[in-house]
Design an enzyme around this catalytic site. Structure first.
Site, PDB file in Angstrom:
ATOM      1  CG  HIS A 156      45.998  19.028  29.308  1.00  0.00           C
ATOM      2  ND1 HIS A 156      44.819  19.379  28.686  1.00  0.00           N
ATOM      3  CD2 HIS A 156      46.980  19.429  28.471  1.00  0.00           C
ATOM      4  CE1 HIS A 156      45.082  19.947  27.521  1.00  0.00           C
ATOM      5  NE2 HIS A 156      46.383  19.986  27.363  1.00  0.00           N
ATOM      6  CG  ASP A 212      40.015  15.293  36.917  1.00  0.00           C
ATOM      7  OD1 ASP A 212      40.910  15.347  36.064  1.00  0.00           O
ATOM      8  OD2 ASP A 212      38.980  14.619  36.779  1.00  0.00           O
TER       9      ASP A 212
HETATM   10  P1  ADQ Z   1      41.118  13.111  31.341  1.00  0.00           P
HETATM   11  O1  ADQ Z   1      41.739  12.638  32.596  1.00  0.00           O
HETATM   12  O2  ADQ Z   1      41.001  12.120  30.251  1.00  0.00           O
HETATM   13  O3  ADQ Z   1      41.810  14.416  30.790  1.00  0.00           O
HETATM   14  P2  ADQ Z   1      38.435  14.553  31.398  1.00  0.00           P
HETATM   15  O4  ADQ Z   1      38.676  15.983  31.547  1.00  0.00           O
HETATM   16  O5  ADQ Z   1      37.290  14.055  32.191  1.00  0.00           O
HETATM   17  O6  ADQ Z   1      39.633  13.603  31.816  1.00  0.00           O
HETATM   18  O7  ADQ Z   1      38.191  14.299  29.868  1.00  0.00           O
HETATM   19  C1  ADQ Z   1      37.603  13.192  29.451  1.00  0.00           C
HETATM   20  C2  ADQ Z   1      37.138  13.349  28.014  1.00  0.00           C
HETATM   21  O8  ADQ Z   1      37.031  12.067  27.493  1.00  0.00           O
HETATM   22  C3  ADQ Z   1      35.781  14.021  27.930  1.00  0.00           C
HETATM   23  O9  ADQ Z   1      35.711  14.836  26.781  1.00  0.00           O
HETATM   24  C4  ADQ Z   1      34.836  12.839  27.841  1.00  0.00           C
HETATM   25  O10 ADQ Z   1      33.694  13.074  27.040  1.00  0.00           O
HETATM   26  C5  ADQ Z   1      35.683  11.777  27.190  1.00  0.00           C
HETATM   27  N1  ADQ Z   1      35.297  10.460  27.760  1.00  0.00           N
HETATM   28  C6  ADQ Z   1      35.421  10.046  29.035  1.00  0.00           C
HETATM   29  N2  ADQ Z   1      34.879   8.826  29.177  1.00  0.00           N
HETATM   30  C7  ADQ Z   1      34.408   8.473  27.986  1.00  0.00           C
HETATM   31  C8  ADQ Z   1      33.718   7.333  27.492  1.00  0.00           C
HETATM   32  N3  ADQ Z   1      33.385   6.308  28.265  1.00  0.00           N
HETATM   33  N4  ADQ Z   1      33.377   7.320  26.196  1.00  0.00           N
HETATM   34  C9  ADQ Z   1      33.701   8.346  25.402  1.00  0.00           C
HETATM   35  N5  ADQ Z   1      34.329   9.452  25.812  1.00  0.00           N
HETATM   36  C10 ADQ Z   1      34.673   9.525  27.079  1.00  0.00           C
HETATM   37  C11 ADQ Z   1      42.939  15.223  31.179  1.00  0.00           C
HETATM   38  C12 ADQ Z   1      42.974  15.683  32.651  1.00  0.00           C
HETATM   39  C13 ADQ Z   1      41.701  16.429  32.996  1.00  0.00           C
HETATM   40  C14 ADQ Z   1      41.487  17.594  32.021  1.00  0.00           C
HETATM   41  C15 ADQ Z   1      41.591  17.115  30.585  1.00  0.00           C
HETATM   42  C16 ADQ Z   1      41.569  18.280  29.596  1.00  0.00           C
HETATM   43  O11 ADQ Z   1      43.161  14.564  33.518  1.00  0.00           O
HETATM   44  O12 ADQ Z   1      41.750  16.926  34.321  1.00  0.00           O
HETATM   45  O13 ADQ Z   1      40.198  18.147  32.232  1.00  0.00           O
HETATM   46  O14 ADQ Z   1      42.815  16.404  30.360  1.00  0.00           O
HETATM   47  O15 ADQ Z   1      42.531  19.223  29.912  1.00  0.00           O
END
Ligand code: ADQ
Length: 472
Positions: A153, A361
């Protein structure tokens, strides 16, 4: 159809999740026979060897417990203080303690031993993320011949960052025990290829290390996505509208700039606040007319570097408040908590600018969710880091170098002043891309390559590294 076994560090829990993985995979497993295997979240002195089955929100989940010491070495230690910073090219933030690797391997071996008796001959096993790179080796060691896929990921590191990781050669050999290795972006496949084509793994002691043979492992980009139709629907539900109304009452006519992230140094939060400060400093017309809302729930807060990022962000927000706030106007709000998806969808829809500026990311699902939640008649603008995997998908975003806060400040100005026609045209392309790269296509394309039928089609011939887009 063969059963699907998903394996990840944590099994999904109830309630809103701040991590991307749970959001992404819950739906896939709900549609197939199989179960989700992982750590229960419990730390005990003497874990049972067998996994416990449980139904959680309609999902079948098999869980094991871990000892406190093993969990620390495996999770906070090797996974999040060595692999996470190195894969995100933050070697300056890596802490290397030799004994963590033993804990990392022990937990992977414990996962394999508990999972092995639960598996049937034709089960397909899909392993997720950097915590579990050795799992295929451990399962193969126990005699398992099933198809096994691994999805990373986070970004794949450059070769020199990889060489800084202790035991990198063993980890790469572990990757070669999977049938498929999926990455987020072509950028990651290129970094992997650079390593696999020019391996000169380093070791100070012992005999020279042998190159890893990847000829039976297919490595390809399968960019993850969101469920854009679901977010579009969610953004106009009463729960989302309630959040919109609440914000509108507080903000009046001000335009909202929104950041939503886990509190993590990879997300570029201090740089983002600095860019916002420059926007206000260079463009007096925006003062009292814009508001930055940064939502960032703490994560991994037992790790020192995460506490430091949190402290830096507190200080930066205080600094911008002190510089620009007036008795009746605040330039920003910083909220350290997670919100449910309906509230997030409402915030996304209200925001004139979605500010998604990680320093690096894997993908970034917030970018996808922001696009999906927009009002087609009055869409906002996505300002997106070039170093998110999402940049390969969203060409019509305003792409920025997040390290260059002048450039980000200028992109913010352009976004805030962008005419409706241009906002609509850009958003239509972005939404089409979010639909093409949705979560169902992601899972279907990965599982399609992983299926036993796909293996038979290959006729057992030696395979090479392939470059695949996940969807046409
Ligand atoms: P993350 O680093 O956690 O994931 P991201 O892809 O932005 O990052 O996913 C975040 C998820 O968490 C989103 O669905 C978002 O809605 C939720 N989220 C974030 N902040 C939140 C908040 N304050 N309240 C509720 N929900 C929140 C890892 C990798 C990423 C990759 C994902 C999926 O680091 O690069 O995109 O996995 O593969």
């Amino acid at each position: 159809m063969s059963r699907l076994i998903i394996v990840s560090n944590r099994t999904p829990g109830k309630g809103p999740a701040a991590g991307g993985l749970a959001v992404a995979l819950r739906k896939t497993l709900a549609e197939r026979d199989g179960f989700w295997f992982g750590w229960s979240g419990k730390l005990v002195d003497a874990p049972e060897a067998e996994a416990r089955f449980e139904e959680i929100d309609g999902l079948t989940v098999a869980q094991i417990d871990l000892t406190r010491n093993d969990h620390h070495a495996y999770y906070a230690g090797f996974s999040n203080s060595i692999l996470w910073p190195s894969f995100h090219l933050r070697l300056d933030l890596a802490t290397i303690e030799g004994h963590w690797y033993e804990g990392y391997r022990r937990v992977n071996a414990q996962f394999a031993k508990a999972l092995r008796p639960l598996l049937r001959k034709d089960d397909v096993i899909w392993v997720h993320d950097y915590h579990l790179i050795p799992l295929a080796s451990e399962l193969r060691h126990l005699g398992l011949r099933n198809r096994m896929g691994f999805y990373l990921h986070i970004p794949f590191p450059t070769t020199d960052a990889l060489y800084a990781i202790p035991h990198h050669n063993e980890l790469m050999r572990d990757l070669s025990r999977y049938d498929i290795v999926g990455m987020q972006a072509q950028r990651d496949v290129a970094a992997f290829t650079e390593f696999s084509d020019h391996q000169s793994p380093s070791s100070l002691s012992g005999p020279p290390l042998k190159s890893v043979n990847f000829s039976t492992t297919e490595v390809a980009a399968f960019p993850i996505g969101s469920d854009p139709e679901a977010f579009a629907r969610l953004s106009v539900t009463p729960a989302a509208t309630k959040m919109v109304k609440r914000m509108e009452r507080a903000m009046g006519d001000q335009k909202l700039i929104l950041g939503v992230d886990r509190l993590d140094y990879s997300k570029g939060l201090p740089q983002r606040v600095e860019a916002y400060e420059k926007l206000l400093a260079n463009n007096a017309q925006f003062r009292r007319n814009v508001h930055l809302l940064q939502v960032a729930p703490p994560s991994r807060d037992t790790i020192k570097e995460y506490q430091e990022t949190s402290d830096t962000l507190d200080a930066m927000c205080g600094h911008v408040m002190g510089r620009f706030a007036e008795p009746d106007w605040q330039p920003l709000t910083y909220v350290k908590r997670a919100y449910g998806q309906p509230s997030l969808a409402g915030l996304y829809r209200l925001a004139r600018v979605g500010l998604v500026t990680p320093l690096r990311d894997g993908m970034n699902l917030v970018a996808h969710e922001y696009v999906a939640s927009q009002n087609p008649e009055d869409p906002g603008v996505l300002v997106l880091s070039r170093f998110a995997g999402a940049a390969e998908i969203f060409e019509e975003a305003l792409q920025v170098n997040p390290f260059d806060t002048d450039e980000t400040a200028e992109a913010l100005r352009l976004a805030l002043e962008m005419p409706l026609d241009e906002r609509k045209a850009r958003w239509q392309s972005l939404m089409a891309a979010a639909r093409r790269h949705n979560i169902d296509n992601w899972a279907t394309s990965f599982l399609g390559r992983l299926s036993p039928e796909a293996a038979q089609e290959e006729g057992g011939a030696a395979r090479d590294i392939l470059y695949l887009a996940s969807v046409a």
